[in-house]
Design a protein around this motif. Structure first.
Motif, PDB file in Angstrom:
ATOM      1  N   GLY A   1       0.803  -1.224   0.000  1.00 57.73           N
ATOM      2  CA  GLY A   1       0.000   0.000   0.000  1.00 57.73           C
ATOM      3  C   GLY A   1       0.830   1.265   0.000  1.00 57.73           C
ATOM      4  O   GLY A   1       0.321   2.362   0.190  1.00 57.73           O
ATOM      5  N   LYS A   2       2.140   1.111  -0.216  1.00 51.40           N
ATOM      6  CA  LYS A   2       3.005   2.285  -0.287  1.00 51.40           C
ATOM      7  C   LYS A   2       3.142   2.734  -1.737  1.00 51.40           C
ATOM      8  O   LYS A   2       2.974   1.936  -2.655  1.00 51.40           O
ATOM      9  N   VAL A   3       3.439   3.992  -1.907  1.00 52.17           N
ATOM     10  CA  VAL A   3       3.567   4.529  -3.254  1.00 52.17           C
ATOM     11  C   VAL A   3       5.035   4.558  -3.660  1.00 52.17           C
ATOM     12  O   VAL A   3       5.894   5.003  -2.898  1.00 52.17           O
ATOM     13  N   GLU A   4       5.303   4.066  -4.855  1.00 50.18           N
ATOM     14  CA  GLU A   4       6.662   4.026  -5.378  1.00 50.18           C
ATOM     15  C   GLU A   4       6.758   4.837  -6.655  1.00 50.18           C
ATOM     16  O   GLU A   4       5.760   5.032  -7.344  1.00 50.18           O
ATOM     17  N   ILE A   5       7.953   5.256  -6.971  1.00 50.56           N
ATOM     18  CA  ILE A   5       8.141   5.959  -8.240  1.00 50.56           C
ATOM     19  C   ILE A   5       9.300   5.361  -9.026  1.00 50.56           C
ATOM     20  O   ILE A   5      10.327   4.985  -8.460  1.00 50.56           O
ATOM     21  N   VAL A   6       9.090   5.242 -10.315  1.00 46.15           N
ATOM     22  CA  VAL A   6      10.184   4.961 -11.236  1.00 46.15           C
ATOM     23  C   VAL A   6      10.207   6.194 -12.127  1.00 46.15           C
ATOM     24  O   VAL A   6       9.304   6.411 -12.933  1.00 46.15           O
ATOM     25  N   ALA A   7      11.205   7.020 -11.924  1.00 50.40           N
ATOM     26  CA  ALA A   7      11.195   8.352 -12.553  1.00 50.40           C
ATOM     27  C   ALA A   7      11.568   8.354 -14.032  1.00 50.40           C
ATOM     28  O   ALA A   7      11.467   9.393 -14.688  1.00 50.40           O
ATOM     29  N   ASP A   8      11.950   7.197 -14.574  1.00 46.55           N
ATOM     30  CA  ASP A   8      12.266   7.151 -16.005  1.00 46.55           C
ATOM     31  C   ASP A   8      11.033   7.571 -16.801  1.00 46.55           C
ATOM     32  O   ASP A   8       9.947   7.072 -16.555  1.00 46.55           O
ATOM     33  N   GLY A   9      11.190   8.443 -17.733  1.00 51.05           N
ATOM     34  CA  GLY A   9      10.073   8.882 -18.560  1.00 51.05           C
ATOM     35  C   GLY A   9       9.355  10.095 -17.997  1.00 51.05           C
ATOM     36  O   GLY A   9       8.451  10.626 -18.623  1.00 51.05           O
ATOM     37  N   CYS A  10       9.766  10.536 -16.817  1.00 56.01           N
ATOM     38  CA  CYS A  10       9.152  11.730 -16.217  1.00 56.01           C
ATOM     39  C   CYS A  10       9.279  12.906 -17.173  1.00 56.01           C
ATOM     40  O   CYS A  10      10.323  13.132 -17.764  1.00 56.01           O
ATOM     41  N   MET A  11       8.174  13.645 -17.313  1.00 59.38           N
ATOM     42  CA  MET A  11       8.159  14.780 -18.240  1.00 59.38           C
ATOM     43  C   MET A  11       8.452  16.105 -17.554  1.00 59.38           C
ATOM     44  O   MET A  11       8.326  17.162 -18.160  1.00 59.38           O
ATOM     45  N   GLU A  12       8.798  16.011 -16.273  1.00 65.48           N
ATOM     46  CA  GLU A  12       9.124  17.224 -15.504  1.00 65.48           C
ATOM     47  C   GLU A  12       7.980  18.225 -15.522  1.00 65.48           C
ATOM     48  O   GLU A  12       8.198  19.431 -15.579  1.00 65.48           O
ATOM     49  N   CYS A  13       6.762  17.712 -15.464  1.00 68.61           N
ATOM     50  CA  CYS A  13       5.597  18.598 -15.492  1.00 68.61           C
ATOM     51  C   CYS A  13       5.424  19.323 -14.167  1.00 68.61           C
ATOM     52  O   CYS A  13       4.779  20.356 -14.099  1.00 68.61           O
ATOM     53  N   GLY A  14       5.966  18.754 -13.106  1.00 66.32           N
ATOM     54  CA  GLY A  14       5.891  19.411 -11.804  1.00 66.32           C
ATOM     55  C   GLY A  14       4.650  19.079 -10.991  1.00 66.32           C
ATOM     56  O   GLY A  14       4.520  19.537  -9.862  1.00 66.32           O
ATOM     57  N   THR A  15       3.741  18.272 -11.543  1.00 72.36           N
ATOM     58  CA  THR A  15       2.508  17.951 -10.821  1.00 72.36           C
ATOM     59  C   THR A  15       2.786  17.342  -9.450  1.00 72.36           C
ATOM     60  O   THR A  15       2.244  17.798  -8.445  1.00 72.36           O
ATOM     61  N   CYS A  16       3.623  16.346  -9.401  1.00 73.84           N
ATOM     62  CA  CYS A  16       3.857  15.666  -8.123  1.00 73.84           C
ATOM     63  C   CYS A  16       4.541  16.594  -7.124  1.00 73.84           C
ATOM     64  O   CYS A  16       4.285  16.536  -5.931  1.00 73.84           O
TER      65      CYS A  16
END
Ligand code: SF4
Length: 92
Positions: free
Chosen positions: A51-66
């Motif tokens: 139930g934890k949230v993980e991130i794989v930042a590959d492909g991130c568009m640097e939109c800044g939402t998160c």
């Protein structure tokens, strides 16, 4: 889908071993953090079996939402990628 076709034209340089966004260790994710599983346009976030949230930042568009969504909860460590890495937008 036209947007996806456009996005596909972007190039992404992975900075191996040095992700520019990290989710800080947490017991229970806030609603804000959980919402990123569906709102990140690059689909970088996912919820694991605990139930934890993980991130794989590959492909991130640097939109800044998160970065904005979790600005108050402090659950995310967000930096721009090092020079030469990250998303390379193709215009036109
Ligand atoms: Fe997703 Fe945008 Fe955050 Fe990158 S900056 S991980 S694309 S929400």
């Amino acid at each position: 889908n036209r947007i996806e076709e456009k996005l596909y034209q972007n190039r992404y340089m992975v900075d191996a071993g040095r992700p520019h966004i990290k989710v800080r260790e947490h017991a229970v994710p806030s609603e804000a953090l959980k919402s990123l599983v569906t709102t990140c346009p690059a689909g970088c976030y996912s919820e694991n079996e605990q139930g934890k949230v993980e991130i794989v930042a590959d492909g991130c568009m640097e939109c800044g939402t998160c970065r904005v969504v979790c600005a108050e909860t402090g659950e995310i460590e967000w930096n721009y990628p090092r020079g030469g890495y990250g998303v390379l937008f193709k215009f036109g």
